[in-house]
Motif scaffolding. Structure first.
Motif, PDB file in Angstrom:
ATOM      1  N   SER A 320      -8.874  26.408  13.471  1.00 59.71           N
ATOM      2  CA  SER A 320      -9.425  26.058  12.167  1.00 59.71           C
ATOM      3  C   SER A 320     -10.581  25.086  12.354  1.00 59.71           C
ATOM      4  O   SER A 320     -10.652  24.356  13.346  1.00 59.71           O
ATOM      5  CB  SER A 320      -8.353  25.420  11.273  1.00 59.71           C
ATOM      6  N   LEU A 321     -11.472  25.070  11.379  1.00 60.64           N
ATOM      7  CA  LEU A 321     -12.586  24.128  11.344  1.00 60.64           C
ATOM      8  C   LEU A 321     -12.195  22.987  10.410  1.00 60.64           C
ATOM      9  O   LEU A 321     -11.883  23.214   9.238  1.00 60.64           O
ATOM     10  CB  LEU A 321     -13.838  24.840  10.848  1.00 60.64           C
ATOM     11  N   ILE A 322     -12.177  21.771  10.935  1.00 58.66           N
ATOM     12  CA  ILE A 322     -11.726  20.594  10.195  1.00 58.66           C
ATOM     13  C   ILE A 322     -12.935  19.771   9.765  1.00 58.66           C
ATOM     14  O   ILE A 322     -13.810  19.466  10.580  1.00 58.66           O
ATOM     15  CB  ILE A 322     -10.789  19.724  11.040  1.00 58.66           C
ATOM     16  N   PHE A 323     -12.970  19.403   8.488  1.00 59.62           N
ATOM     17  CA  PHE A 323     -13.995  18.523   7.950  1.00 59.62           C
ATOM     18  C   PHE A 323     -13.324  17.237   7.462  1.00 59.62           C
ATOM     19  O   PHE A 323     -12.303  17.292   6.757  1.00 59.62           O
ATOM     20  CB  PHE A 323     -14.734  19.171   6.772  1.00 59.62           C
ATOM     21  N   GLU A 324     -13.915  16.093   7.814  1.00 61.36           N
ATOM     22  CA  GLU A 324     -13.438  14.800   7.337  1.00 61.36           C
ATOM     23  C   GLU A 324     -14.627  14.017   6.800  1.00 61.36           C
ATOM     24  O   GLU A 324     -15.612  13.824   7.519  1.00 61.36           O
ATOM     25  CB  GLU A 324     -12.761  14.014   8.463  1.00 61.36           C
ATOM     26  N   VAL A 325     -14.529  13.592   5.555  1.00 59.06           N
ATOM     27  CA  VAL A 325     -15.597  12.831   4.922  1.00 59.06           C
ATOM     28  C   VAL A 325     -15.200  11.363   4.915  1.00 59.06           C
ATOM     29  O   VAL A 325     -14.094  11.012   4.455  1.00 59.06           O
ATOM     30  CB  VAL A 325     -15.859  13.326   3.487  1.00 59.06           C
ATOM     31  N   TYR A 326     -16.069  10.491   5.437  1.00 54.42           N
ATOM     32  CA  TYR A 326     -15.788   9.062   5.543  1.00 54.42           C
ATOM     33  C   TYR A 326     -16.814   8.252   4.761  1.00 54.42           C
ATOM     34  O   TYR A 326     -17.952   8.695   4.531  1.00 54.42           O
ATOM     35  CB  TYR A 326     -15.818   8.618   7.007  1.00 54.42           C
ATOM     36  N   ASP A 327     -16.396   7.054   4.388  1.00 53.67           N
ATOM     37  CA  ASP A 327     -17.283   6.060   3.800  1.00 53.67           C
ATOM     38  C   ASP A 327     -17.585   5.020   4.871  1.00 53.67           C
ATOM     39  O   ASP A 327     -16.669   4.350   5.363  1.00 53.67           O
ATOM     40  CB  ASP A 327     -16.610   5.414   2.587  1.00 53.67           C
ATOM     41  N   GLU A 328     -18.859   4.899   5.256  1.00 51.76           N
ATOM     42  CA  GLU A 328     -19.238   3.927   6.281  1.00 51.76           C
ATOM     43  C   GLU A 328     -19.031   2.515   5.734  1.00 51.76           C
ATOM     44  O   GLU A 328     -19.439   2.188   4.615  1.00 51.76           O
ATOM     45  CB  GLU A 328     -20.699   4.107   6.683  1.00 51.76           C
ATOM     46  N   ASP A 329     -18.382   1.684   6.544  1.00 55.05           N
ATOM     47  CA  ASP A 329     -18.116   0.314   6.135  1.00 55.05           C
ATOM     48  C   ASP A 329     -18.314  -0.604   7.333  1.00 55.05           C
ATOM     49  O   ASP A 329     -18.395  -0.154   8.480  1.00 55.05           O
ATOM     50  CB  ASP A 329     -16.690   0.188   5.602  1.00 55.05           C
ATOM     51  N   ILE A 330     -18.362  -1.898   7.067  1.00 52.15           N
ATOM     52  CA  ILE A 330     -18.555  -2.868   8.154  1.00 52.15           C
ATOM     53  C   ILE A 330     -17.347  -2.881   9.062  1.00 52.15           C
ATOM     54  O   ILE A 330     -17.457  -2.964  10.274  1.00 52.15           O
ATOM     55  CB  ILE A 330     -18.825  -4.272   7.559  1.00 52.15           C
ATOM     56  N   GLY A 331     -16.149  -2.787   8.481  1.00 56.31           N
ATOM     57  CA  GLY A 331     -14.939  -2.702   9.285  1.00 56.31           C
ATOM     58  C   GLY A 331     -14.623  -1.258   9.617  1.00 56.31           C
ATOM     59  O   GLY A 331     -15.485  -0.494  10.037  1.00 56.31           O
ATOM     60  N   ASP A 332     -13.367  -0.886   9.407  1.00 54.48           N
ATOM     61  CA  ASP A 332     -12.974   0.504   9.634  1.00 54.48           C
ATOM     62  C   ASP A 332     -13.514   1.386   8.509  1.00 54.48           C
ATOM     63  O   ASP A 332     -13.426   1.039   7.327  1.00 54.48           O
ATOM     64  CB  ASP A 332     -11.451   0.627   9.676  1.00 54.48           C
TER      65      ASP A 332
END
Length: 495
Positions: A320-332
């Protein structure tokens, strides 16, 4: 006359009784034969056929077991377990240690077994399914349950602390193991065995990690690195059998096609910021070892990327092709959503545009917040390799892995599972004859360079200087990095 008539009557009665008995037995045999024919006809019906016949009155107690029960095998396994465990320990140590090295997280210089014992409790086999998917091979899927008493201790060497033994306790395994036996003409009639975990049903492996004489917090990433991805089908361990040198190249994991993925845009993303809006980017992969990522779009819940990547598929039917959308932050960085797209739905040489609905997690059973996470729009094009392209792609994968190992030996990179952005992936030809992987998306030094963003800041010193994570650089990414080779050594240069 009375005597003669009695004899005649007796004979006639006996003959009639025998004739009646014969007729009754023939009648019973016919009835049994008719029932056997009906039962045989019913046995050939599948679940859908029975539903058509029975309609709404389909009995819920009728089942179609995929796996055959093997109680006799469990009895023999418990007797043979001490001998099987001794042989398995050597094979596990030889096969798994290279995988641990590939998935070694940042900050860890070495990761090996200091003690490996599978204990005295044998696994229990709930069932076995035998298939003949390919000529010259027998494929066996084994439904395995194991709550054993193994003694497994990993010797973990870190850059900033002394070697710490990590004990793996309370191990419980619930999974389906796929074993492929390569047949041979000579005794023992099996030349090699391929072992892997099936992705569906999802493997469940529970365990407890305990640092012997130390703390797990001193070793960053050790808890996160132990996962089943490295052994999940189509990933596999190939074990030659019989002591005779055999060619196992046909059993190894090979590329079968190239996936060109364009991450177009996202819509209606969840805002994770108290002030302003999220700064989203997308991480995508087929194998966790080869992750790629888009650029960051600042302060936008409906970002447009239009970035193209090329990924390699090794088993279109199961991957399967996995997509993960993240919010860039100073910490994690915070996960905004994820989605999985199965490759089996793709047709070769046909472009598709899809709008995928994002989920909080792929496994939604334990998720309380099930609110809408928005959508992700992608374009996908699948190209199936011919024999020459397959061999070329396989060789490029090998070169890339060797290039990452070279960088690891020099202490330049840590984990090989971090994502590479488009800036780093464009460096394709930087290492020797080419660390790129049949295109742009998996170029450069693979996903290992992602350790520059997060891992090396925790690992300590590099080249006599302390490397700190730059503000604004997402965890698990590389930006503006050039890789070159000087005198057989790979080097990093910041731009």
């Amino acid at each position: 006359m009375g005597l003669i008539s009695g004899i005649v009557m007796g004979m006639m009665f006996g003959i009639g009784l025998m004739a009646g008995w014969k007729h009754m037995m023939e009648y019973r045999n016919k009835k049994r034969l008719a029932k056997a024919i009906n039962v045989k006809s019913l046995s050939s019906l599948n679940r859908e056929d029975l539903k058509k016949i029975c309609g709404e009155t389909f009995p819920c107690w009728i089942s179609f077991p995929v796996y055959e029960q093997v109680k006799w095998l469990n009895k023999q396994l418990s007797k043979l377990w001490p001998f099987i465990a001794d042989a398995a320990e050597a094979i596990i140590k030889e096969s798994v240690e290279p995988l641990l090295e590939d998935y070694r997280p940042p900050g860890i210089s070495s990761l090996k077994f200091s003690e490996l014992s599978l204990g005295n409790v044998a696994p229990k086999i709930e069932g076995i399914r035998v298939q003949s998917l390919k000529e010259g091979q027998i494929t066996m899927d084994i439904d395995l349950r194991w709550g054993g008493d193994p003694s497994i201790i990993l010797a973990v060497g870190a850059a900033v602390v002394a070697s710490i033994p990590i004990q793996l306790k309370d191990l419980q395994v619930f999974t389906v193991v796929r074993a492929i036996f390569q047949l041979a003409d000579e005794i023992p009639c099996i030349s090699a065995v391929v072992v892997a975990l099936l992705a569906e049903p999802k493997p469940r492996i529970d365990y407890t990690l305990k640092a012997v004489g130390g703390s797990l917090t001193a070793i960053p990433g050790i808890s996160d690195m132990i996962n089943v991805h490295m052994l999940q089908w189509p990933h596999r361990i190939v074990v030659p059998i019989g002591g005779i040198p055999v060619d196992t190249s046909d059993l190894e994991l090979k590329p079968v096609g190239k996936l060109t993925v364009t991450v177009v845009k996202a819509s209606g993303l969840k805002n994770m910021e108290l002030i302003g809006k999220s700064d989203p980017y997308v991480v995508l992969h087929i194998r966790p070892l080869f992750k790629v990522r888009t650029k960051v779009i600042d302060n936008n819940l409906n970002p447009v990327w239009n970035e193209k990547f090329e990924l390699i598929a090794e088993d279109k039917e199961t991957q399967s092709l996995i997509f993960e959308v993240y919010d860039e932050d100073i910490g994690d960085d915070k996960k905004l959503g994820t989605v999985k797209f199965t490759l089996i739905d793709l047709q070769p040489e046909v472009s598709k545009e899809l709008e995928l609905r994002l989920l909080p997690e792929l496994d939604m059973l334990k998720i309380k917040d099930k609110k809408d996470r928005g959508t992700l729009t992608i374009q996908v094009f699948y190209h199936e390799f011919n024999k020459e392209e397959q061999l070329a792609a396989h060789e490029e994968e090998k070169r890339m892995i060797e290039a990452k190992k070279k960088l690891k030996e020099q202490g330049v990179v840590g984990s090989t599972m971090d994502a590479v952005d488009s800036a780093a992936s464009a460096v394709g030809s930087g290492i020797g004859t080419g660390a790129s992987i049949v295109g742009s998306g998996l170029g450069a030094v693979g996903s290992g360079l992602g350790a520059f963003g997060s891992g090396l800041s925790r690992a300590g010193k590099f080249m006599g200087r302390t490397i700190n994570r730059q503000s604004g650089l997402p965890r698990g990414s590389v930006s503006n990095i050039q890789v070159t080779e000087e005198n057989g050594a790979a080097k990093l240069h910041s731009m």
